[in-house]
Motif scaffolding. Structure first.
Motif, PDB file in Angstrom:
ATOM      1  N   LEU A 120       0.836  -1.203   0.000  1.00 48.96           N
ATOM      2  CA  LEU A 120       0.000   0.000   0.000  1.00 48.96           C
ATOM      3  C   LEU A 120       0.873   1.257   0.000  1.00 48.96           C
ATOM      4  CD1 LEU A 120      -2.713  -1.046   2.598  1.00 48.96           C
ATOM      5  CD2 LEU A 120      -2.974  -0.892   0.118  1.00 48.96           C
ATOM      6  N   PRO A 121       0.471   2.278  -0.772  1.00 52.12           N
ATOM      7  CA  PRO A 121       1.257   3.513  -0.802  1.00 52.12           C
ATOM      8  C   PRO A 121       1.052   4.329   0.467  1.00 52.12           C
ATOM      9  CG  PRO A 121      -0.697   3.770  -2.145  1.00 52.12           C
ATOM     10  CD  PRO A 121      -0.684   2.349  -1.651  1.00 52.12           C
ATOM     11  N   SER A 122       1.995   5.195   0.683  1.00 52.26           N
ATOM     12  CA  SER A 122       1.848   6.146   1.781  1.00 52.26           C
ATOM     13  C   SER A 122       1.847   7.523   1.140  1.00 52.26           C
ATOM     14  CB  SER A 122       3.016   6.001   2.745  1.00 52.26           C
ATOM     15  OG  SER A 122       2.828   6.836   3.851  1.00 52.26           O
ATOM     16  N   PRO A 123       0.887   8.326   1.364  1.00 54.72           N
ATOM     17  CA  PRO A 123      -0.201   8.202   2.321  1.00 54.72           C
ATOM     18  C   PRO A 123      -1.334   7.325   1.785  1.00 54.72           C
ATOM     19  CG  PRO A 123      -0.407  10.287   1.169  1.00 54.72           C
ATOM     20  CD  PRO A 123       0.860   9.621   0.666  1.00 54.72           C
ATOM     21  N   LEU A 124      -2.160   6.855   2.708  1.00 58.37           N
ATOM     22  CA  LEU A 124      -3.280   6.001   2.336  1.00 58.37           C
ATOM     23  C   LEU A 124      -4.333   6.739   1.516  1.00 58.37           C
ATOM     24  CD1 LEU A 124      -3.824   3.913   5.600  1.00 58.37           C
ATOM     25  CD2 LEU A 124      -2.878   3.139   3.423  1.00 58.37           C
ATOM     26  N   SER A 125      -4.274   8.051   1.480  1.00 54.75           N
ATOM     27  CA  SER A 125      -5.254   8.819   0.701  1.00 54.75           C
ATOM     28  C   SER A 125      -5.160   8.494  -0.787  1.00 54.75           C
ATOM     29  CB  SER A 125      -5.081  10.317   0.936  1.00 54.75           C
ATOM     30  OG  SER A 125      -3.786  10.710   0.569  1.00 54.75           O
ATOM     31  N   ASP A 126      -4.056   7.864  -1.212  1.00 58.03           N
ATOM     32  CA  ASP A 126      -3.907   7.453  -2.606  1.00 58.03           C
ATOM     33  C   ASP A 126      -4.582   6.117  -2.902  1.00 58.03           C
ATOM     34  OD1 ASP A 126      -2.419   9.730  -2.997  1.00 58.03           O
ATOM     35  OD2 ASP A 126      -0.478   8.710  -2.791  1.00 58.03           O
ATOM     36  N   VAL A 127      -5.132   5.466  -1.877  1.00 53.27           N
ATOM     37  CA  VAL A 127      -5.754   4.151  -2.047  1.00 53.27           C
ATOM     38  C   VAL A 127      -7.246   4.320  -2.288  1.00 53.27           C
ATOM     39  CG1 VAL A 127      -6.219   1.920  -0.952  1.00 53.27           C
ATOM     40  CG2 VAL A 127      -4.038   3.065  -0.557  1.00 53.27           C
ATOM     41  N   GLN A 128      -7.736   3.623  -3.294  1.00 51.17           N
ATOM     42  CA  GLN A 128      -9.163   3.623  -3.602  1.00 51.17           C
ATOM     43  C   GLN A 128      -9.774   2.342  -3.039  1.00 51.17           C
ATOM     44  OE1 GLN A 128      -9.992   3.491  -7.806  1.00 51.17           O
ATOM     45  NE2 GLN A 128     -12.192   3.759  -7.513  1.00 51.17           N
ATOM     46  N   ILE A 129     -10.933   2.474  -2.403  1.00 53.96           N
ATOM     47  CA  ILE A 129     -11.616   1.313  -1.833  1.00 53.96           C
ATOM     48  C   ILE A 129     -12.678   0.805  -2.806  1.00 53.96           C
ATOM     49  CG2 ILE A 129     -13.115   0.480   0.016  1.00 53.96           C
ATOM     50  CD1 ILE A 129     -11.875   2.506   1.865  1.00 53.96           C
ATOM     51  N   ARG A 130     -12.672  -0.483  -2.993  1.00 54.18           N
ATOM     52  CA  ARG A 130     -13.751  -1.178  -3.702  1.00 54.18           C
ATOM     53  C   ARG A 130     -14.263  -2.247  -2.764  1.00 54.18           C
ATOM     54  NH1 ARG A 130     -11.231  -1.545  -9.640  1.00 54.18           N
ATOM     55  NH2 ARG A 130     -11.441   0.659 -10.138  1.00 54.18           N
ATOM     56  N   TYR A 131     -15.456  -2.742  -3.048  1.00 55.65           N
ATOM     57  CA  TYR A 131     -16.037  -3.752  -2.168  1.00 55.65           C
ATOM     58  C   TYR A 131     -16.321  -5.027  -2.946  1.00 55.65           C
ATOM     59  CZ  TYR A 131     -16.285  -0.013   1.158  1.00 55.65           C
ATOM     60  OH  TYR A 131     -15.932   1.004   2.004  1.00 55.65           O
ATOM     61  N   LEU A 132     -15.993  -6.125  -2.315  1.00 52.93           N
ATOM     62  CA  LEU A 132     -16.239  -7.439  -2.893  1.00 52.93           C
ATOM     63  C   LEU A 132     -17.736  -7.717  -2.877  1.00 52.93           C
ATOM     64  CD1 LEU A 132     -13.393  -9.263  -0.930  1.00 52.93           C
ATOM     65  CD2 LEU A 132     -13.353  -8.628  -3.354  1.00 52.93           C
ATOM     66  N   GLY A 133     -18.174  -8.609  -3.733  1.00 49.94           N
ATOM     67  CA  GLY A 133     -19.578  -9.025  -3.716  1.00 49.94           C
ATOM     68  C   GLY A 133     -19.873  -9.829  -2.459  1.00 49.94           C
ATOM     69  N   TYR A 134     -21.132 -10.094  -2.230  1.00 53.85           N
ATOM     70  CA  TYR A 134     -21.524 -10.868  -1.054  1.00 53.85           C
ATOM     71  C   TYR A 134     -22.292 -12.095  -1.514  1.00 53.85           C
ATOM     72  CZ  TYR A 134     -22.827 -11.827   3.747  1.00 53.85           C
ATOM     73  OH  TYR A 134     -22.956 -12.409   4.986  1.00 53.85           O
ATOM     74  N   GLU A 135     -21.840 -13.252  -1.092  1.00 51.94           N
ATOM     75  CA  GLU A 135     -22.485 -14.520  -1.447  1.00 51.94           C
ATOM     76  C   GLU A 135     -23.394 -14.941  -0.298  1.00 51.94           C
ATOM     77  OE1 GLU A 135     -24.026 -17.219  -3.270  1.00 51.94           O
ATOM     78  OE2 GLU A 135     -22.302 -16.520  -4.420  1.00 51.94           O
ATOM     79  N   TYR A 136     -24.688 -14.982  -0.555  1.00 50.16           N
ATOM     80  CA  TYR A 136     -25.664 -15.271   0.493  1.00 50.16           C
ATOM     81  C   TYR A 136     -25.865 -16.766   0.749  1.00 50.16           C
ATOM     82  CZ  TYR A 136     -26.935 -10.370   0.427  1.00 50.16           C
ATOM     83  OH  TYR A 136     -26.901  -9.005   0.524  1.00 50.16           O
ATOM     84  N   LYS A 137     -25.379 -17.623  -0.125  1.00 53.23           N
ATOM     85  CA  LYS A 137     -25.557 -19.059   0.089  1.00 53.23           C
ATOM     86  C   LYS A 137     -24.915 -19.461   1.407  1.00 53.23           C
ATOM     87  CE  LYS A 137     -25.666 -20.395  -4.730  1.00 53.23           C
ATOM     88  NZ  LYS A 137     -24.933 -21.099  -5.794  1.00 53.23           N
ATOM     89  N   CYS A 138     -25.531 -20.441   2.065  1.00 49.94           N
ATOM     90  CA  CYS A 138     -25.027 -20.885   3.372  1.00 49.94           C
ATOM     91  C   CYS A 138     -23.930 -21.919   3.224  1.00 49.94           C
ATOM     92  CB  CYS A 138     -26.168 -21.476   4.200  1.00 49.94           C
ATOM     93  SG  CYS A 138     -27.347 -20.233   4.704  1.00 49.94           S
ATOM     94  N   ARG A 139     -23.078 -21.960   4.216  1.00 50.15           N
ATOM     95  CA  ARG A 139     -22.002 -22.934   4.277  1.00 50.15           C
ATOM     96  C   ARG A 139     -22.130 -23.724   5.570  1.00 50.15           C
ATOM     97  NH1 ARG A 139     -16.809 -21.477   3.762  1.00 50.15           N
ATOM     98  NH2 ARG A 139     -17.050 -19.376   3.014  1.00 50.15           N
ATOM     99  N   PRO A 140     -21.564 -24.923   5.605  1.00 51.22           N
ATOM    100  CA  PRO A 140     -21.523 -25.632   6.895  1.00 51.22           C
ATOM    101  C   PRO A 140     -20.521 -24.951   7.809  1.00 51.22           C
ATOM    102  CG  PRO A 140     -20.468 -26.922   5.156  1.00 51.22           C
ATOM    103  CD  PRO A 140     -21.024 -25.689   4.517  1.00 51.22           C
ATOM    104  N   PHE A 141     -20.814 -24.927   9.079  1.00 44.69           N
ATOM    105  CA  PHE A 141     -19.932 -24.295  10.056  1.00 44.69           C
ATOM    106  C   PHE A 141     -18.944 -25.281  10.633  1.00 44.69           C
ATOM    107  CE2 PHE A 141     -21.199 -20.145  10.295  1.00 44.69           C
ATOM    108  CZ  PHE A 141     -22.554 -19.968  10.521  1.00 44.69           C
ATOM    109  N   LEU A 142     -17.784 -24.763  10.977  1.00 40.99           N
ATOM    110  CA  LEU A 142     -16.779 -25.500  11.735  1.00 40.99           C
ATOM    111  C   LEU A 142     -16.478 -24.679  12.978  1.00 40.99           C
ATOM    112  CD1 LEU A 142     -14.317 -26.280   8.817  1.00 40.99           C
ATOM    113  CD2 LEU A 142     -15.979 -27.845   9.821  1.00 40.99           C
ATOM    114  N   LEU A 143     -16.271 -25.347  14.087  1.00 44.61           N
ATOM    115  CA  LEU A 143     -15.894 -24.650  15.309  1.00 44.61           C
ATOM    116  C   LEU A 143     -14.410 -24.354  15.262  1.00 44.61           C
ATOM    117  CD1 LEU A 143     -16.942 -23.609  17.991  1.00 44.61           C
ATOM    118  CD2 LEU A 143     -16.389 -25.825  18.987  1.00 44.61           C
ATOM    119  N   LYS A 144     -14.028 -23.093  15.424  1.00 46.98           N
ATOM    120  CA  LYS A 144     -12.619 -22.706  15.376  1.00 46.98           C
ATOM    121  C   LYS A 144     -11.909 -23.282  16.596  1.00 46.98           C
ATOM    122  CE  LYS A 144      -9.644 -18.720  14.887  1.00 46.98           C
ATOM    123  NZ  LYS A 144      -9.198 -18.614  13.527  1.00 46.98           N
ATOM    124  N   PRO A 145     -10.808 -23.989  16.397  1.00 47.91           N
ATOM    125  CA  PRO A 145     -10.073 -24.539  17.542  1.00 47.91           C
ATOM    126  C   PRO A 145      -9.522 -23.410  18.428  1.00 47.91           C
ATOM    127  CG  PRO A 145      -8.998 -25.117  15.465  1.00 47.91           C
ATOM    128  CD  PRO A 145     -10.173 -24.272  15.131  1.00 47.91           C
TER     129      PRO A 145
END
Length: 164
Positions: free
Chosen positions: A137-162
């Motif tokens: 990432l460049p410094s200063p961060l003001s040179d960084v443009q934000i984009r957003y990833l899509g969101y997948e609504y399908k469900c997944r099986p859960f795993l308990l985090k160790p």
């Protein structure tokens, strides 16, 4: 044997009550109003001030969320929330030039939790990125443009985090 582990979200669910006066008259207009109310009490694990990391602790089970659920305890909640943020932000994509950062959709949805400006969001997120992404990432961060990833609504099986 009692455990000090308290599932973070499930702690509130049993506290939802139905006031008796809503059941008294089947013809009252209140039957069209939500019958769920929050009790007027305090909880040991209630947040006393806002913390944007809570957005990463809540896992709806969609494919866009981490595939593990972390059990939060009161012993070291701050580091557990940090771990949840790191886990969630593993999907961040940094362009080869470092000028575009693609963030999870949940950050866009709850942007005001992270700050008033996009620079506030960037300053928060950078702390949880992998070192290679931080370095690109460049410094200063003001040179960084934000984009957003899509969101997948399908469900997944859960795993308990160790436990770590």
């Amino acid at each position: 044997h009692t455990s000090k582990r308290t599932p973070f979200l499930f702690y509130i669910l049993p506290t939802i009550t139905f006031p008796k006066h809503l059941h008294s008259s089947p013809h009252s207009p209140s039957k069209f109003v939500s019958r769920f109310v929050l009790p007027k009490s305090t909880f040991k694990h209630a947040l006393v001030k806002g913390d944007c990391r809570i957005n990463f602790a809540i896992n709806s089970g969609s494919l866009s969320n981490p595939d593990t659920i972390q059990i939060f305890t009161d012993e070291d909640l701050a580091s557990q929330l940090d771990n949840a943020a790191r886990e969630y932000l593993k999907v961040v994509k940094c362009s080869s030039s470092g000028k575009i950062l693609s963030l999870p959709k949940i950050i866009q949805w709850y942007a005001s939790d992270f700050g008033k400006r996009s620079q506030d969001v960037l300053r928060f997120v950078v702390n949880y990125l992998e070192e290679k992404d931080q370095a690109s990432l460049p410094s200063p961060l003001s040179d960084v443009q934000i984009r957003y990833l899509g969101y997948e609504y399908k469900c997944r099986p859960f795993l308990l985090k160790p436990e770590l």
